[in-house]
Design an enzyme around this catalytic site. Structure first.
Site, PDB file in Angstrom:
ATOM      1  N   HIS A 259       0.676  -1.100  -0.078  1.00  0.00           N
ATOM      2  CA  HIS A 259       0.105   0.209   0.160  1.00  0.00           C
ATOM      3  C   HIS A 259       1.013   1.081   0.227  1.00  0.00           C
ATOM      4  CE1 HIS A 259      -3.286   2.625   0.879  1.00  0.00           C
ATOM      5  NE2 HIS A 259      -4.422   2.443   1.005  1.00  0.00           N
ATOM      6  N   ASP A 312      -8.126  -5.193   0.840  1.00  0.00           N
ATOM      7  CA  ASP A 312      -8.877  -6.459  -0.616  1.00  0.00           C
ATOM      8  C   ASP A 312      -7.750  -7.832  -0.311  1.00  0.00           C
ATOM      9  OD1 ASP A 312      -9.725  -3.966  -2.082  1.00  0.00           O
ATOM     10  OD2 ASP A 312      -7.769  -3.700  -2.560  1.00  0.00           O
TER      11      ASP A 312
END
Length: 372
Positions: A259, A312
């Protein structure tokens, strides 16, 4: 003064906001002063909608009123469904959703009113109707009549419309937590896109349409689908480890890991959904299997690349155990995030400044036209 170039605007503040903040040092996602993870554990998605749009958590009577308002607003105009029916059934659900969200704006009588009061009313309609659209994307594509969102719980009605069956409290709680986890996350690509569009004094639905287009990409919202396809191809713990190592050797990107903000630790929302998956595993053997598979992938990526799962990764497994169709994972992300997007558009227009960045030119100069 020379302005330093940051590819992808890495670390460059673009707005002042009172909506949310990713405090990486404290490992906290701040949502209007509250910890997002604590909200997911103790409150409901509708509470978070109220917090995002009104700046404060609703009391019990307010929450019930907001829940009823959302369910009442969830009826999608028939003309929007007619637009959806005209699209190829083979088109990606996010492509169909993008068109439908744009069409919603043409049916909203207040679409040109950019006052805060009108934007809130439009926003509630957009949140409710986005959920109804997502729940019916596949049904409409298959020529089936759309299902309404009905009942006294917005998250339950959304999940039941998605699945076409009644659901239990444990399933609703898991789904509700996922909606909260996806509801708002500071200034990712889609939220930035929405604010840029809103800054031109366009309308709310134009901003939301831009956000759908952004979320379609696998480097943003589309990662949850990619994660589940990876899991199904790998099948087992050993299979996933081999799958990941083979692709790392080919220097391929592994979806669901890493991320731009959480670089040295696990996304707190991924930890939340991992807990949710563990809760489901108590009564779902399938959830227990996918939890073990997911944990093996988590270990391999941490050892091999020093990367941790993002939201996710575990959201995909929770959705699969709930029985949700994989092509709808990213549309569900958008439906949940609509609340945060509406809050950002409202904030942008309350203190508007048109976005107009500059460039660092690296092309040629001084070229001359030849004489004719």
């Amino acid at each position: 003064m020379e302005i330093p170039y940051r590819p992808g605007l890495e670390g460059v503040p673009a707005v002042e906001t009172a909506i949310s903040f990713l405090d990486v040092e404290q490992e906290e996602i701040v949502l209007r002063g509250y910890d997002l993870i604590e909200l997911a554990r103790k409150r409901t998605y509708v509470d978070v909608v109220g917090l995002l749009l009104d700046g404060r958590l609703p009391g019990e009577p307010e929450r019930k009123a907001l829940e009823a308002e959302l369910l009442q607003a969830a009826e999608v105009p028939e003309g929007v469904y007619q637009v959806l029916k005209a699209l190829p059934a083979s088109a990606h659900p996010m492509d169909r959703l993008r068109t439908a969200v744009s069409a919603l704006g043409t049916f909203d009588p207040e679409v040109r009113d950019l006052s805060q009061e009108a934007l809130r009313r439009q926003g509630l309609r957009a949140i409710a109707r986005s959920a109804a659209l997502v729940a019916n994307l596949e049904r409409v594509a298959q020529g089936q009549p759309p299902l309404p969102l009905k009942g006294d719980s917005f998250s339950k009605a959304f999940l039941e419309a998605l699945l076409g069956r009644e659901v239990g409290p444990e399933e609703v709680r898991a789904f509700d937590q996922s909606l909260i986890a996806y509801s708002e996350h500071e200034l990712p690509n889609s939220t930035f896109a929405a604010r840029v569009i809103a800054s031109t004094l366009s309308d709310l639905y134009a901003a939301l349409t831009g956000a759908v287009a952004s979320l379609k990409g696998p480097l943003h919202g589309g990662a949850n689908e990619a994660v589940m396809y990876m899991m199904l191809e790998a099948k087992t713990e050993e299979g996933l480890e081999a799958w990941i190592r083979e692709r790392l050797q080919r220097k391929e990107r592994i979806m669901g890991f890493g991320h731009r903000v959480y670089m040295r630790r696990m996304d707190p929302r991924a930890l939340l959904l991992k807990e949710t998956l563990k809760t489901l595993a108590r009564n779902h053997p399938e959830a227990e299997h996918w939890l073990r598979v997911g944990e093996r992938g988590e270990k391999v990526m941490q050892e091999a690349k020093g990367l941790y799962p993002n939201l996710d990764y575990y959201a995909a497994l929770v959705y699969y155990v709930l029985g949700l169709p994989i092509p709808l994972y990213t549309p569900i992300f958008f439906a949940a995030r609509t609340a945060g997007l509406v809050a950002h558009v409202m904030e942008q227009l309350a203190h508007n400044r048109l976005f107009r960045p500059r460039v660092i030119y690296v092309g040629p100069r001084g070229l001359k036209l030849e004489e004719a």
